[in-house]
Scaffold this active site. Structure first.
Site, PDB file in Angstrom:
ATOM      1  N   CYS A 160       0.894  -1.328   0.214  1.00 41.41           N
ATOM      2  CA  CYS A 160      -0.065   0.170  -0.051  1.00 41.41           C
ATOM      3  C   CYS A 160       0.964   1.074   0.076  1.00 41.41           C
ATOM      4  CB  CYS A 160      -0.919   0.011   1.304  1.00 41.41           C
ATOM      5  SG  CYS A 160      -1.873  -1.528   1.240  1.00 41.41           S
ATOM      6  N   ARG A 210       4.953   0.402  -6.235  1.00 42.17           N
ATOM      7  CA  ARG A 210       4.918  -0.586  -4.724  1.00 42.17           C
ATOM      8  C   ARG A 210       3.801  -1.807  -4.893  1.00 42.17           C
ATOM      9  NH1 ARG A 210       6.329   2.650  -0.081  1.00 42.17           N
ATOM     10  NH2 ARG A 210       5.089   1.397   1.192  1.00 42.17           N
ATOM     11  N   TRP A 252      -3.092  -2.551  -1.645  1.00 46.88           N
ATOM     12  CA  TRP A 252      -2.726  -3.955  -1.987  1.00 46.88           C
ATOM     13  C   TRP A 252      -3.447  -4.822  -1.036  1.00 46.88           C
ATOM     14  CZ3 TRP A 252      -0.393  -8.561  -0.043  1.00 46.88           C
ATOM     15  CH2 TRP A 252       0.068  -9.423  -0.872  1.00 46.88           C
ATOM     16  N   ASN A 306      -1.575   2.078   6.067  1.00 49.40           N
ATOM     17  CA  ASN A 306      -0.658   1.087   5.421  1.00 49.40           C
ATOM     18  C   ASN A 306      -0.267   0.219   6.711  1.00 49.40           C
ATOM     19  OD1 ASN A 306      -0.468   2.263   3.183  1.00 49.40           O
ATOM     20  ND2 ASN A 306       1.631   2.728   3.275  1.00 49.40           N
ATOM     21  N   GLY A 307      -0.353  -1.079   6.664  1.00 50.33           N
ATOM     22  CA  GLY A 307      -0.105  -2.043   7.810  1.00 50.33           C
ATOM     23  C   GLY A 307      -1.074  -3.138   7.970  1.00 50.33           C
ATOM     24  N   GLU A 327      17.120 -17.497  -9.274  1.00 52.80           N
ATOM     25  CA  GLU A 327      16.874 -16.032  -9.386  1.00 52.80           C
ATOM     26  C   GLU A 327      16.421 -15.906 -11.155  1.00 52.80           C
ATOM     27  OE1 GLU A 327      16.486 -13.662  -7.937  1.00 52.80           O
ATOM     28  OE2 GLU A 327      16.674 -11.792  -9.100  1.00 52.80           O
ATOM     29  N   LYS A 331      12.530 -14.720 -11.708  1.00 55.99           N
ATOM     30  CA  LYS A 331      12.361 -13.495 -12.700  1.00 55.99           C
ATOM     31  C   LYS A 331      11.513 -13.926 -13.745  1.00 55.99           C
ATOM     32  CE  LYS A 331      13.723 -10.847 -10.833  1.00 55.99           C
ATOM     33  NZ  LYS A 331      14.238 -10.578  -9.693  1.00 55.99           N
ATOM     34  N   GLU A 388       7.909 -14.435 -12.296  1.00 57.19           N
ATOM     35  CA  GLU A 388       7.176 -13.263 -11.738  1.00 57.19           C
ATOM     36  C   GLU A 388       6.689 -12.281 -12.743  1.00 57.19           C
ATOM     37  OE1 GLU A 388       9.304 -10.830  -8.732  1.00 57.19           O
ATOM     38  OE2 GLU A 388      11.068 -11.200 -10.003  1.00 57.19           O
ATOM     39  N   HIS A 443      16.826 -36.709  -9.195  1.00 59.51           N
ATOM     40  CA  HIS A 443      16.281 -37.139  -8.123  1.00 59.51           C
ATOM     41  C   HIS A 443      14.752 -36.899  -8.045  1.00 59.51           C
ATOM     42  CE1 HIS A 443      19.860 -38.183  -6.050  1.00 59.51           C
ATOM     43  NE2 HIS A 443      20.463 -36.934  -6.486  1.00 59.51           N
ATOM     44  N   LYS A 458       6.151  -4.194  -4.322  1.00 61.92           N
ATOM     45  CA  LYS A 458       7.846  -3.982  -4.260  1.00 61.92           C
ATOM     46  C   LYS A 458       8.227  -4.286  -2.868  1.00 61.92           C
ATOM     47  CE  LYS A 458      11.411  -2.555  -6.189  1.00 61.92           C
ATOM     48  NZ  LYS A 458      12.068  -3.721  -6.679  1.00 61.92           N
TER      49      LYS A 458
HETATM   50  C1  F6R Z   1      12.196 -10.573  -6.723  1.00 64.59           C
HETATM   51  C2  F6R Z   1      11.466  -9.763  -5.664  1.00 64.59           C
HETATM   52  C3  F6R Z   1      11.106 -10.296  -4.469  1.00 64.59           C
HETATM   53  C4  F6R Z   1      11.986  -9.299  -3.450  1.00 64.59           C
HETATM   54  C5  F6R Z   1      11.450  -9.966  -1.883  1.00 64.59           C
HETATM   55  C6  F6R Z   1      12.199  -9.194  -0.556  1.00 64.59           C
HETATM   56  O1  F6R Z   1      12.205 -10.152  -7.857  1.00 64.59           O
HETATM   57  O2  F6R Z   1      11.426  -8.554  -6.022  1.00 64.59           O
HETATM   58  O3  F6R Z   1      11.463 -11.469  -4.235  1.00 64.59           O
HETATM   59  O4  F6R Z   1      13.228  -9.761  -3.546  1.00 64.59           O
HETATM   60  O5  F6R Z   1      10.260  -9.476  -1.875  1.00 64.59           O
HETATM   61  O6  F6R Z   1      12.378  -7.886  -1.052  1.00 64.59           O
HETATM   62  P1  F6R Z   1      13.415  -7.032  -0.141  1.00 64.59           P
HETATM   63  O7  F6R Z   1      14.875  -7.217  -0.741  1.00 64.59           O
HETATM   64  O8  F6R Z   1      12.833  -5.934  -0.311  1.00 64.59           O
HETATM   65  O9  F6R Z   1      13.470  -7.518   1.183  1.00 64.59           O
END
Ligand code: F6R
Length: 616
Positions: free
Chosen positions: A2, A27, A74, A100-101, A489, A493, A496, A512, A611
Site C-alpha cells: 500500500c 509498490r 494492496w 498502511n500496515g 534467480e 524472474k 514473476e 532425484h 515492491k
Molecule cells: C523478486 C522480488 C522479491 C523480493 C522480496 C524481498 O524480484 O522483488 O522476491 O526480492 O520480496 O524484498 P526485499 O529485498 O525488499 O526484502
C-alpha cells in the site's frame, strides 16, 4: 505494498495527490482512492484497479480542496473492490483515514465496536481504526490528536496513518508504527508520503516519523509531534533530514519500462556500490558502516543470513563468498521460516539481514529475533533511512539508486557487490585469503561493470531466444555451486514477470525427481560459466539431452563444450568463479524481460506483486 500520499497547503491538493498515486504505483496495489476536504465536507473518490481508472472517474467531478489524503491499496483483508479501498470514513462521514500496515487485534476491536452499534461497510482491518478513533473522541469529548493517541494505544500491529476530519478542516493527523511515513516540509505546505517518491518533486526537507509518533499538521503552523508511549504527550522536536532521492531517478529516462532502465543501470549500480570502499593504493577494502562491528564479525562463530526472494538468492551467493574466503560457517534462512522456528542463536553469531527495500516484514521480524537473542545484527539494504537501516546495529548500503520495477534487478547485483566487498575485507583481516586471490578478486570486481556492459550489448540475441521461450508453458533453470542461486534467480524472474512456470534446481539434483519433467517441450536454461565443477555440469547436461530436453546455456566467451550441446548460447566474459553471478545474472534478466514483453505482460507491475512486502 500500500502507498500513502497526503497534502495540506495553499495549492489544489488533487493534482498533487494524483501524481503521488502514480509515483506510488510501483509498490504494487489493486485499488486506489482519494478524500478531499471541501466546504461541504469530506468528498471521497475510490476505484478498483489502476490509478488511471480513478483519474478517469474523477475527470468531470469537483476535486477542489487544499487538504487531502490518497492511497493505493494492496489487498490483505478483503478483496480489491471499492468498499475495501481506502480512505475509510466514520459513520457520519466527518472523518476519513488511510492506512498502511495490519491491525492484528482488529477482530476483537471490531466486535467491541459492533457491540456499540457501529455498522461496518468493508471487510478491512483498517475500517476498525476510523471507528475506534471516532468512538474514543465521541466518548471522551476530546480533540482529534488526543483521541488518535488514546485509540492507537489500543491497537496491536503496524500502521502508517493519515487522517482528516471536518472538526478541523485545516488539520492533518499522521501516525506511524512499524510502517514508514515521511512528512515533507515545503513553503507553508506539507507533503506526506509512505516513501519519498510522492514528495521529492516538491521538497527535500523531510521528517521521518518514528514508531509511536503522532504528528499534527496544521495550516500555517509548524509540525507538532508527540509519541503514544509518552503518557504526557510532550512535544518532540522534529528532526529534519534531506531526502536522498532525485526526480530523475524516479523517471524512465528514455527507456520503455523501469525494468529495462534498471537492468541497464547495473554497471553504474555495481560501480556506485564499490565507490569509496576500495583503496587500491593502500590495498584496503573498507565498509564504513560496519567498522564498529568488524571485530565481532571477525570473531563470529557463524553468520546467519536472513532474507526473502531475490535477496535470499544474494544470501546463497554470500554463503559461497563467506565460507570460501572468510572460513566462517554460514546459514542462509528464509526470514519467514526463521522467525517462527525458535532458532538457536548464540551471542557470538552475526545475523546479516539482506533486503533491498529494508521494509520486508519477515526480514525485519528476523532482525528483532537476532537482537533479542543477543547476536550482532548487520543489515544490507538499498533504501536510506528504511526501517532495516534503523533497526540493525550497523550495515552497508547497496548504492543501486531507487528501484521502481517490481522485479529486483540492479539491487541484486548491487547486493552481491557489497557482500563480495564485505567478504574480502573480513578475509584479509582474518588472514584467510591468499593475497594473490585477494588481488585477483579486487581486480575482477573493478572490471565487473565493463563486463556487465558487454553482456547488455547482446540484448538483440537474447530477444531472439526469448521468442522461443515465450511459446513454452514451463522452463527449468539449472546451475551448480555459485551458479545455483543464479538459476534460482533466473527462474524467479521468469515466473514473476512472464507468468511462465519456472523452477530453479542444482543441476545434479534433477535426477532425484525433476528430470521426469524433461521432454522436447521443456527449455532448460543452464548457467555454466567456467567453474571448478564445470565438467560435472557437462555430465548433467548430457543427462538432459538424452531425454530430449532443449538446452539454452550461459557460458564463458570461447566455450565450445557446453555451447556445442545447446540450441542457444549466450556468452559472458570471464571473471573469477565467485563473482560470476554478477555477469551470468544479466542475460537471465533480459531473457525474462523479453519473454514477458512478447507475452504482453506488464513487466513493471506484475500481477499480485508488491515492491516492498511490508506484511507477513
Ligand atoms: C523478486 C522480488 C522479491 C523480493 C522480496 C524481498 O524480484 O522483488 O522476491 O526480492 O520480496 O524484498 P526485499 O529485498 O525488499 O526484502
Amino acid at each position: 505494498m500500500c502507498g500513502i500520499v497526503a497534502y495540506l497547503g495553499q495549492k489544489d491538493a488533487y493534482p498533487i495527490l494524483l501524481k503521488g498515486l502514480y509515483r506510488l504505483e510501483y509498490r504494487g496495489y489493486d485499488s486506489a482512492g482519494v478524500a478531499l476536504m471541501q466546504e461541504s465536507g469530506i468528498k471521497m473518490f475510490k476505484k478498483k484497479g489502476r490509478v488511471e481508472e480513478l483519474q478517469k472517474f474523477c475527470e468531470n467531478l469537483d476535486t477542489s480542496g487544499t487538504l487531502g489524503i490518497a492511497h493505493t491499496r494492496w489487498a490483505t483483508h478483503g478483496e480489491p473492490n471499492e468498499q475495501n479501498a481506502h480512505p475509510h470514513v466514520s459513520e457520519d462521514g466527518s472523518m476519513a483515514l488511510i492506512h498502511n500496515g495490519i491491525v492484528e487485534n482488529y477482530v476483537v476491536l471490531k466486535q467491541q465496536l459492533v457491540n456499540q452499534g457501529v455498522a461496518f461497510k468493508s471487510e478491512t482491518d483498517t475500517e476498525v481504526l476510523v471507528h475506534l478513533i471516532k468512538s474514543v473522541q465521541d466518548k471522551e469529548g476530546i480533540p482529534l490528536p488526543e483521541a488518535v493517541t488514546i485509540a492507537l494505544r489500543m491497537v496491536e500491529g503496524t500502521y502508517a496513518l493519515a487522517i482528516i476530519s471536518t472538526e478541523n478542516p485545516d488539520q492533518l493527523i499522521v501516525a506511524k508504527k512499524g510502517s514508514p511515513l515521511l512528512v515533507g516540509i515545503g513553503d507553508n505546505e506539507y507533503f506526506i508520503g509512505s516513501d519519498g517518491a510522492p514528495i521529492v518533486e516538491y521538497t527535500k526537507q523531510v521528517v521521518y516519523l518514528e514508531d509511536g509518533d503522532v504528528g499534527v499538521i496544521s495550516r500555517d503552523k509548524p509540525l507538532r509531534i508527540s509519541n503514544v508511549n509518552d503518557s504526557e504527550r510532550l512535544p518532540k522536536s522534529p528532526y529534519i533530514q534531506t531526502l536522498e532521492l532525485s526526480l530523475e531517478q524516479l523517471e524512465k529516462g528514455g527507456f520503455d519500462t523501469y525494468m529495462l532502465k534498471e537492468i541497464y543501470e547495473q554497471p553504474k549500480a555495481v560501480r556506485d556500490s564499490m565507490r569509496g570502499r576500495i583503496n587500491l593504493e593502500k590495498d584496503v577494502v573498507s565498509l564504513g558502516g560496519i567498522i564498529e562491528y568488524e571485530q565481532k564479525m571477525l570473531n563470529a562463530r557463524r553468520f546467519i543470513i536472513v532474507a526473502c526472494g531475490t535477496s535470499w538468492h544474494s544470501g546463497l551467493i554470500a554463503e559461497h563468498l563467506f565460507e570460501t574466503l572468510v572460513r566462517i560457517p554460514v546459514e542462509v534462512e528464509y526470514a519467514s521460516e526463521f522467525r517462527y522456528r525458535n532458532p538457536i542463536i548464540y551471542e557470538d553469531d552475526v545475523l546479516i539481514a539482506i533486503s533491498q527495500s529494508g521494509e520486508t516484514a519477515d526480514t525485519l521480524a528476523a532482525v528483532e529475533i537476532g537482537k533479542k537473542r543477543g547476536a550482532t545484527v548487520i543489515g544490507i539494504c538499498n533504501v536510506v533511512g528504511s526501517t532495516m537501516a534503523r533497526e540493525t546495529m550497523a550495515g552497508s548500503y547497496s548504492h543501486a539508486g531507487p528501484e521502481i520495477g517490481v522485479a529486483c534487478t540492479k539491487t541484486f547485483t548491487a547486493q552481491i557487490t557489497v557482500l563480495a566487498l564485505m567478504a574480502l575485507s573480513l578475509a584479509k583481516k582474518k588472514g584467510t585469503i591468499p593475497m594473490s586471490l585477494y588481488h585477483k578478486l579486487l581486480n575482477d570486481l573493478e572490471t565487473a561493470p565493463e563486463k556487465i556492459e558487454s553482456v547488455l550489448r547482446q540484448e538483440q540475441k537474447i530477444q531472439r531466444i526469448a521468442q522461443y521461450v515465450a511459446t513454452k508453458q514451463n522452463a527449468m533453470f539449472l546451475g551448480r555451486g555459485v551458479s545455483f542461486p543464479v538459476a534460482l534467480e533466473g527462474a524467479l524472474k521468469l515466473k514473476e514477470i512472464s507468468y511462465i512456470h519456472a523452477e530453479g534446481y542444482p543441476a545434479a539434483e534433477i535426477k532425484h525427481g525433476p528430470i521426469a519433467l524433461i521432454d522436447t517441450n521443456m527449455p532448460v536454461i543452464v548457467v555454466a560459466p567456467e567453474q571448478h565443477i564445470y565438467d560435472k555440469v557437462v555430465s548433467n547436461i548430457q543427462e538432459i539431452i538424452a531425454r530430449k530436453g532443449t538446452i539454452i546455456s550461459i557460458v564463458n566467451e570461447g566455450d565450445t563444450t557446453v555451447s556445442g550441446m545447446s540450441k542457444f548460447t549466450i556468452e559472458v566474459p570471464g571473471i573469477d568463479e565467485l563473482l560470476t553471478p554478477l555477469v551470468t545474472t544479466i542475460p537471465l534478466q533480459l531473457l525474462s524481460y523479453h519473454v514477458a514483453l512478447i507475452r504482453d505482460c506488464d513487466v513493471d507491475k506484475p500481477r499480485n506483486l508488491a515492491k516492498s512486502v511490508s506484511v507477513e
